[in-house]
Scaffold this motif. Structure first.
Motif, PDB file in Angstrom:
ATOM      1  N   VAL A 122      -7.291   4.469  -0.675  1.00  0.00           N
ATOM      2  CA  VAL A 122      -6.000   4.120  -0.940  1.00  0.00           C
ATOM      3  C   VAL A 122      -4.804   4.617  -0.261  1.00  0.00           C
ATOM      4  O   VAL A 122      -3.585   4.785  -0.006  1.00  0.00           O
ATOM      5  N   THR A 123      -5.199   6.143  -1.414  1.00  0.00           N
ATOM      6  CA  THR A 123      -3.798   7.286  -1.435  1.00  0.00           C
ATOM      7  C   THR A 123      -3.491   7.334   0.711  1.00  0.00           C
ATOM      8  O   THR A 123      -2.396   7.309   0.682  1.00  0.00           O
ATOM      9  N   GLN A 124      -4.722   7.545   1.366  1.00  0.00           N
ATOM     10  CA  GLN A 124      -4.935   7.401   2.997  1.00  0.00           C
ATOM     11  C   GLN A 124      -3.839   6.376   3.656  1.00  0.00           C
ATOM     12  O   GLN A 124      -2.819   6.718   4.207  1.00  0.00           O
ATOM     13  N   ALA A 125      -3.777   5.504   2.988  1.00  0.00           N
ATOM     14  CA  ALA A 125      -3.567   3.841   3.200  1.00  0.00           C
ATOM     15  C   ALA A 125      -2.321   4.259   3.582  1.00  0.00           C
ATOM     16  O   ALA A 125      -0.999   3.195   4.039  1.00  0.00           O
ATOM     17  N   LEU A 126      -1.559   4.428   2.378  1.00  0.00           N
ATOM     18  CA  LEU A 126      -0.404   4.300   1.560  1.00  0.00           C
ATOM     19  C   LEU A 126       1.000   5.554   1.693  1.00  0.00           C
ATOM     20  O   LEU A 126       1.755   4.701   1.645  1.00  0.00           O
ATOM     21  N   LEU A 127      -0.007   6.703   1.543  1.00  0.00           N
ATOM     22  CA  LEU A 127       0.712   8.059   2.427  1.00  0.00           C
ATOM     23  C   LEU A 127       1.975   7.242   3.357  1.00  0.00           C
ATOM     24  O   LEU A 127       2.691   7.566   2.375  1.00  0.00           O
ATOM     25  N   PRO A 128       1.690   6.809   3.717  1.00  0.00           N
ATOM     26  CA  PRO A 128       3.351   7.225   5.056  1.00  0.00           C
ATOM     27  C   PRO A 128       4.391   5.848   4.619  1.00  0.00           C
ATOM     28  O   PRO A 128       5.311   6.282   4.441  1.00  0.00           O
ATOM     29  N   ALA A 129       4.003   4.789   3.874  1.00  0.00           N
ATOM     30  CA  ALA A 129       4.596   3.945   3.400  1.00  0.00           C
ATOM     31  C   ALA A 129       5.715   5.240   1.705  1.00  0.00           C
ATOM     32  O   ALA A 129       6.785   4.266   1.921  1.00  0.00           O
ATOM     33  N   LEU A 130       4.842   5.721   1.295  1.00  0.00           N
ATOM     34  CA  LEU A 130       4.985   6.542  -0.451  1.00  0.00           C
ATOM     35  C   LEU A 130       6.301   7.202   0.930  1.00  0.00           C
ATOM     36  O   LEU A 130       6.877   7.146  -0.219  1.00  0.00           O
ATOM     37  N   THR A 131       5.513   8.109   1.472  1.00  0.00           N
ATOM     38  CA  THR A 131       6.329   9.170   1.766  1.00  0.00           C
ATOM     39  C   THR A 131       8.463   8.534   2.745  1.00  0.00           C
ATOM     40  O   THR A 131       8.955   9.330   2.635  1.00  0.00           O
ATOM     41  N   ALA A 132       7.928   7.131   3.572  1.00  0.00           N
ATOM     42  CA  ALA A 132       9.018   6.385   4.218  1.00  0.00           C
ATOM     43  C   ALA A 132       9.344   6.144   3.271  1.00  0.00           C
ATOM     44  O   ALA A 132      10.732   6.327   3.201  1.00  0.00           O
ATOM     45  N   SER A 133       9.430   5.270   1.952  1.00  0.00           N
ATOM     46  CA  SER A 133      10.082   6.019   0.489  1.00  0.00           C
ATOM     47  C   SER A 133      11.609   6.794   0.748  1.00  0.00           C
ATOM     48  O   SER A 133      12.839   6.226   0.112  1.00  0.00           O
ATOM     49  N   GLY A 134      11.354   8.109   0.617  1.00  0.00           N
ATOM     50  CA  GLY A 134      11.732   9.106   0.555  1.00  0.00           C
ATOM     51  C   GLY A 134      11.889   9.517  -1.190  1.00  0.00           C
ATOM     52  O   GLY A 134      12.740  10.098  -1.633  1.00  0.00           O
ATOM     53  N   ASP A 135      10.876   8.959  -1.797  1.00  0.00           N
ATOM     54  CA  ASP A 135      11.100   9.081  -3.332  1.00  0.00           C
ATOM     55  C   ASP A 135       9.632   8.415  -3.251  1.00  0.00           C
ATOM     56  O   ASP A 135       9.710   7.689  -4.858  1.00  0.00           O
ATOM     57  N   GLY A 136       8.727   9.315  -3.099  1.00  0.00           N
ATOM     58  CA  GLY A 136       7.612   8.622  -3.667  1.00  0.00           C
ATOM     59  C   GLY A 136       5.980   9.562  -4.456  1.00  0.00           C
ATOM     60  O   GLY A 136       6.614  10.426  -4.845  1.00  0.00           O
ATOM     61  N   THR A 137       5.526   8.477  -5.013  1.00  0.00           N
ATOM     62  CA  THR A 137       4.781   9.017  -6.052  1.00  0.00           C
ATOM     63  C   THR A 137       3.347   8.512  -5.642  1.00  0.00           C
ATOM     64  O   THR A 137       2.411   7.601  -5.663  1.00  0.00           O
TER      65      THR A 137
END
Length: 258
Positions: A122-137
Motif C-alpha cells: 500500500v505504501t509503494q502504491a500510494l507514495l506517488p499520490a502522497l508526494t504529489a499532495s505536497g504534504d503527505g503522511t
C-alpha cells in the motif's frame, strides 16, 4: 474570492474493526474524508454509513493488502480524488503464541505477508499520490513487539520488527520530500478481535491476556494518538511513539490484580 481548501483525504487500511475503525471515526471527525479499506465488505460499508450519518465523509473499498494487483487497482481508483494526504497502514495482526521450536510456519508467513508486505504494497502504491499532495503522511502502526521480544511471540515480533524497520528506512530514503513517516507502536490494547484472532477463536485464552489488568489501552486511545500525530504542523514529524497502559512496564512485565 479565495476558494475553500479541498477536504484532505486519509486512507485507513484494516478499518473493519478495532484500531482501524476507531481511527477512521476520529480522522473523519477531524475533517478528513476517510477512505476505509478491509476485506469484510459489510463491516466497512456499515462504518462508512455511520460516519456519513454523523455528518462526515467516508468511502468504503474492499481490499486485501496482501494482493498487490488489488492494491494497485485501488490506488489507480483514487485518481478520482484531487490528492491523497494521509495513509494509515493499520492492517495487520498476530497469529499463535507458540515457541520457536513448535511455531507454525504458515502463521509466521501470514503475519509477515500482512504486517510487512501488506504495508509495503500500500505504501509503494500510494507514495506517488502522497508526494504529489505536497504534504503527505505515511503512518505505520507497528507494536511494542517490534521493539522488544517476549517468549511465545517470535513470529509476531519478527513481523512487527519488519514493519518498524520499513518505516525507519523509508524515512531515511525520502527525507527532503514533502512526505513524513510516523510510527505508532502500541502495547497492550484490548479490542474485540485481536487476541481472539491470535488464538484462533479461543475466547478463554484471549481473556487471559488481559486478566487482572485494570485498564488496558483501548482502540480509541490509539486512534487518538494517530489523529494527534497526523494533525501536527507539516514540519513536525513524530518519528516514533511507543504507547503502553500504565500497568505494562514492558512486553513481559505487566501488573495484574488477581
Amino acid at each position: 474570492m479565495t476558494a475553500a481548501p479541498a477536504t484532505p483525504i486519509a486512507v485507513v487500511t484494516g478499518a473493519s474493526s478495532g484500531i482501524g475503525a476507531a481511527t477512521a471515526r476520529q480522522l473523519a471527525a477531524a475533517g478528513y474524508h476517510v477512505v476505509i479499506t478491509a476485506r469484510r465488505k459489510d463491516r466497512i460499508e456499515a462504518l462508512a454509513a455511520e460516519i456519513t450519518a454523523a455528518g462526515h465523509r467516508a468511502t468504503a473499498h474492499v481490499l486485501d493488502v496482501t494482493d498487490r494487483a488489488a492494491v494497485d487497482a485501488f490506488a489507480a481508483g483514487l485518481s478520482d480524488f484531487p490528492a491523497v494526504h494521509v495513509l494509515v497502514n493499520n492492517a495487520g495482526g498476530a497469529l499463535g503464541a507458540d515457541p520457536v521450536a513448535t511455531g507454525d510456519p504458515a502463521d509466521w508467513r501470514r503475519m509477515y505477508e500482512t504486517n510487512v508486505l501488506g504495508t509495503l504494497n500500500v505504501t509503494q502504491a500510494l507514495l506517488p499520490a502522497l508526494t504529489a499532495s505536497g504534504d503527505g503522511t505515511v503512518l505505520v502502526l507497528s507494536s511494542t513487539a517490534g521493539h522488544g521480544t517476549y517468549e511465545g511471540g517470535a513470529g509476531y515480533v519478527a513481523a512487527k520488527h519488519g514493519a518498524h524497520v520499513l518505516a525507519e528506512t523509508l524515512r531515511l530514503e525520502i527525507v527532503g520530500t514533502p512526505v513524513r513517516v510516523i510510527e505508532i507502536a502500541p502495547g497492550m490494547v484490548r479490542t474485540e478481535e485481536f487476541a481472539t484472532t491470535r488464538f484462533n477463536g479461543d475466547t478463554e485464552k484471549a481473556a487471559k491476556v488481559y486478566a487482572g489488568v485494570a485498564e488496558p489501552l483501548t482502540a480509541e486511545d490509539i486512534a487518538d494518538s494517530i489523529t494527534w500525530a497526523v494533525t501536527r504542523p507539516s514540519h513536525v514529524n513524530i518519528d516514533l511513539m511507543l504507547i503502553r497502559p500504565r500497568a505494562q512496564a514492558s512486553n513481559s512485565k505487566v501488573h495484574r490484580e488477581l
